[in-house]
Every structure is written in structure tokens, then in C-alpha cells.
Write a protein that holds these residues in place. Structure first.
Motif: not given
Length: 418
Positions: A111-136
Motif C-alpha cells: 500500500t502507498t497511502a493510508p485508508g486502503a480498501i481490501i476486498r476478499l471474494s471467494p473463488g472456486q471452493g472459497g468459503t465466507r470469511l468475517q472481519p474477525a477471521d482476519l489478521r493484519l
């Protein structure tokens, strides 16, 4: 002795003006015109969906055979662009497809600037994730998804905003106080494949893609220039890769050449007819560095219309005064695929100040069988009030409507007087 001349004059007066028409040749093609050198039939539209998982189902094309003819007056004070300009695309985003193993281990993002937007989209076999499931991890500090996030949007909210988000997609905006730089995204519960999108709305670093033309005939060459802009300054790109993607999902790797100013140029040649209509894309992945030495990643797609040259103007045109006082122009065409074809053009005439001005637009469409054919433009007489010859036919276009293909375009096609 005077009877014969008088009889000829009377007969001429009795004949309709449309009888006095002279066949002319179209003007030579100009630089920037789209004119097929050779024509050949296109393959029939498929009736079933394309097998590739990346391609959408083939649309069912309605074959309209009813002829139409329209014309309307133009505002002479408005300037017209006879040669369409290619659209310049800009991008502050990038994306990549990752596996569950990669997400579980941690995916490196830039990232090159604050406030970046990250989008996760499941593909083949991908399951739903919640914000609490993520680590940054940002700037060497670790956060869980909720603590690092300023805003969260689900699939319904993304689609309501006009985004093509798949089911179970999620977007989160990082808190601005986290800053920018190398970021690691981790999802220990990930299962299947995902596409990770990163969009930086506040970043001054923008990749620009400029094609040298908006449309192309199959077998022609397209050039796309790519450069990285940092505000008003151009920065050198480090690397560029990409593919040419057809409407049915087939991809061809492209070669990118570095230029002396640090930009890249890609050459693409659509050579194989797609099995369904639609736009072709040059999909580019680029990297560079900002003024602080941080990595910059960007993706940008450039769309172009590619047509199979299955018809062309033969080169003859027959302008004449129509029975209603308007202007008719008959144009010979060489047809290789039976289809519904449309012809359109803008008529210019001499205005009160002696200058050529646009006075009317006309279009007609009809079903034509393969072989020699003819299409006619009719310009309504009401649009010709207050103007005089000589006339010019500009922005002449020939389209194969079911294939959504522009097969010929001439900026200046004909000059004539009636």
C-alpha cells in the motif's frame, strides 16, 4: 428546329429529380480510418454456453430482419468528432488470486497511502470469511480484522454500490492511522481459493493505460501505452506483464516493451475469432516504486471492440435528390455473412457563411444475404433548409448488428453536388 430541344426540356421537367443520379467513388481512406483489406465470413453464433469456466454463457442473439430508416437534423453550432478517441483508463488498484494455503500463511500486500480498501471474494471452493477471521500486520504491528478496520461492506452493499461482487464477498477499509507500506493479510480459517483486491482511493500513484484506437478488425494490431503517474510527475515502472483476453475467456500472453521514459507499451493482435460477441481486453499487471522506495502494484484493463471483417463498402456511391426533396445516398456493399447490417453517416452542407456545417444524421439497417448488396441513407428534407451544396458525407460507418461489430468507418467518405 426548336421542337426537339423543347420536347427534351419538357420531358426532363416531367421526370423525377431522383432519376438524375451519378455514381461516384468514395474518397480514399485517410489515416485513422477503419477499412478492411480483405473480407471473410464470420462463424455462426454458438447456441450453447462456452465451456471455459472463465467465460460467461453465450447470449442468445435475436435476428431482427425488419428494415429501418431514420434521420434527424443536427445543431450546426456543435462540433462533431468524426474519428472516435480511445478511452484512457486509470487505476489505483490491483488484485491477485490466492489459495487457502497462502491466506493461512499470510499474503503480502503493498500500500502507498493510508485508508486502503481490501476486498476478499471467494473463488472456486472459497468459503465466507468475517472481519474477525482476519489478521493484519501493518508497519510491523499486528491487528485482528475488527481492530484494523474502519468500515466493512458485505456483498449486498458492494452490489448496491455498482460493484460486480460475488456471493460472500467482503470489503474492509483500513484505519488511516495505520499508515501505509508493506501489509500482510492472513486468514487462518480460509478454505478454497480467493481473489484479493486492493484499492487505494487516497494514493497519488495512478497507472494510466492508453490504447491507440477504440476499435479494431480481427488480425489488426493494437498498441497500449502504460505509464505510472505520481501526481503531476511520471515515475518509471519496474515491470509489466499481461494477457489479451477474448470475450469467451481465452487468453494470449503479451510482450511488453520498456520505453526510454520508463513507461511500457504492449502490442496485441486478436487473431482468432471469439465464439461470442463482446469486448476484448488487454489486462496488464505493473509494478514500480514511489518516492519513498515503497513498492507500487497496479492492475489495469483496457477494452477494445474487435470485429470480424465480414462486409465492406465496395467503393461506389450514388447520391440523388429524393422524391420528398431530401437526399438519398445508395452505397454498394460486399457481404460475406448473411446478417443485419446498418449504415450511418453525417451530412455536411454549405451554410450561410459559406462554411461546411453538419446538418443531418441518418441511419438505415436491413437484412442482407451474402453477396453484393446495397444500403441507403435518406436525409430528411427539413434538415436541408437554409443550406446549399456542395455536400459532404462524413463519419460513414458500416456495422454488423448481431455481431456488434463495426466493420468499416471513414471520417470523410464523399463529396457531391445535386
Amino acid at each position: 428546329m426548336r421542337i426537339r430541344p423543347m420536347m427534351l426540356a419538357l420531358l426532363a421537367g416531367a421526370l423525377p429529380l431522383s432519376a438524375f443520379a451519378a455514381t461516384q467513388n468514395l474518397l480514399p481512406a485517410q489515416a485513422g480510418d477503419l477499412v478492411p483489406a480483405l473480407v471473410h465470413a464470420r462463424m455462426a453464433s454458438p447456441t450453447a454456453a462456452v465451456s471455459s469456466r472463465l467465460a460467461p454463457a453465450a447470449p442468445q442473439v435475436h435476428e431482427e430482419r425488419q428494415p429501418i430508416q431514420v434521420s434527424w437534423a443536427l445543431n450546426a453550432t456543435e462540433s462533431l468528432q468524426a474519428t472516435p478517441q480511445a478511452v484512457r483508463r486509470e487505476s489505483r488498484e490491483y488484485w491477485r488470486e490466492v489459495s487457502d494455503t497462502e491466506l493461512q500463511r499470510g499474503v503480502d500486500l503493498a500500500t502507498t497511502a493510508p485508508g486502503a480498501i481490501i476486498r476478499l471474494s471467494p473463488g472456486q471452493g472459497g468459503t465466507r470469511l468475517q472481519p474477525a477471521d482476519l489478521r493484519l500486520q501493518v508497519g510491523g504491528k499486528r491487528f485482528d480484522g475488527n481492530a484494523a478496520t474502519r468500515h466493512v461492506a458485505d456483498t449486498a452493499q458492494l452490489q448496491a454500490a455498482g460493484m460486480e461482487a460475488t456471493d460472500a464477498s467482503m470489503a474492509l477499509q483500513l484505519r488511516t492511522e495505520l499508515g501505509a507500506g508493506r501489509t500482510t493479510l492472513q486468514a487462518p480459517k480460509a478454505h478454497g481459493r480467493y481473489v484479493v483486491y486492493v484499492y487505494e482511493p487516497q494514493s497519488p500513484l495512478v497507472v494510466e493505460a492508453q490504447a491507440d484506437r477504440p476499435e479494431l478488425l480481427l488480425g489488426g494490431n493494437l498498441q497500449v501505452a502504460l505509464n505510472l503517474r505520481d501526481g503531476a510527475q511520471q515515475r518509471a515502472l519496474s515491470a509489466a506483464t499481461g494477457v489479451l483476453r477474448s470475450p469467451d475467456g481465452e487468453t494470449t500472453p503479451l510482450s511488453f516493451q520498456r520505453r526510454s521514459d520508463g513507461s511500457f507499451v504492449a502490442m496485441a493482435t486478436p487473431a482468432k475469432q471469439a465464439s461470442m460477441p463482446g469486448l476484448w481486453e488487454v489486462q496488464s499487471t505493473l509494478t514500480g516504486t514511489d518516492a519513498n522506495g515503497r513498492e507500487v502494484r497496479r492492475n489495469v484493463n483496457t477494452a477494445v471492440a474487435v470485429a470480424v471483417p465480414d462486409a465492406r463498402f465496395i467503393g461506389n456511391a450514388e447520391p440523388r435528390r429524393a422524391g420528398d426533396g431530401g437526399v438519398d445516398i445508395a452505397l454498394g456493399v460486399d457481404i460475406r455473412s448473411s446478417s443485419r447490417y446498418a449504415v450511418s453517416g453525417v451530412l455536411y452542407a454549405r451554410g450561410g457563411d459559406g462554411q461546411q456545417i453538419p446538418v443531418a444524421y441518418a441511419q438505415s439497417a436491413a437484412w442482407l444475404e451474402a453477396g453484393a448488396g446495397e444500403l441507403r441513407l435518406h436525409f430528411d428534407p427539413a434538415s436541408l433548409h437554409g443550406v446549399a451544396p456542395p455536400y459532404e458525407l462524413r463519419d460513414l460507418r458500416l456495422q454488423d448488428q448481431p455481431a456488434m461489430g463495426l466493420v468499416e468507418r471513414r471520417a470523410s467518405a464523399l463529396r457531391f453536388s445535386l
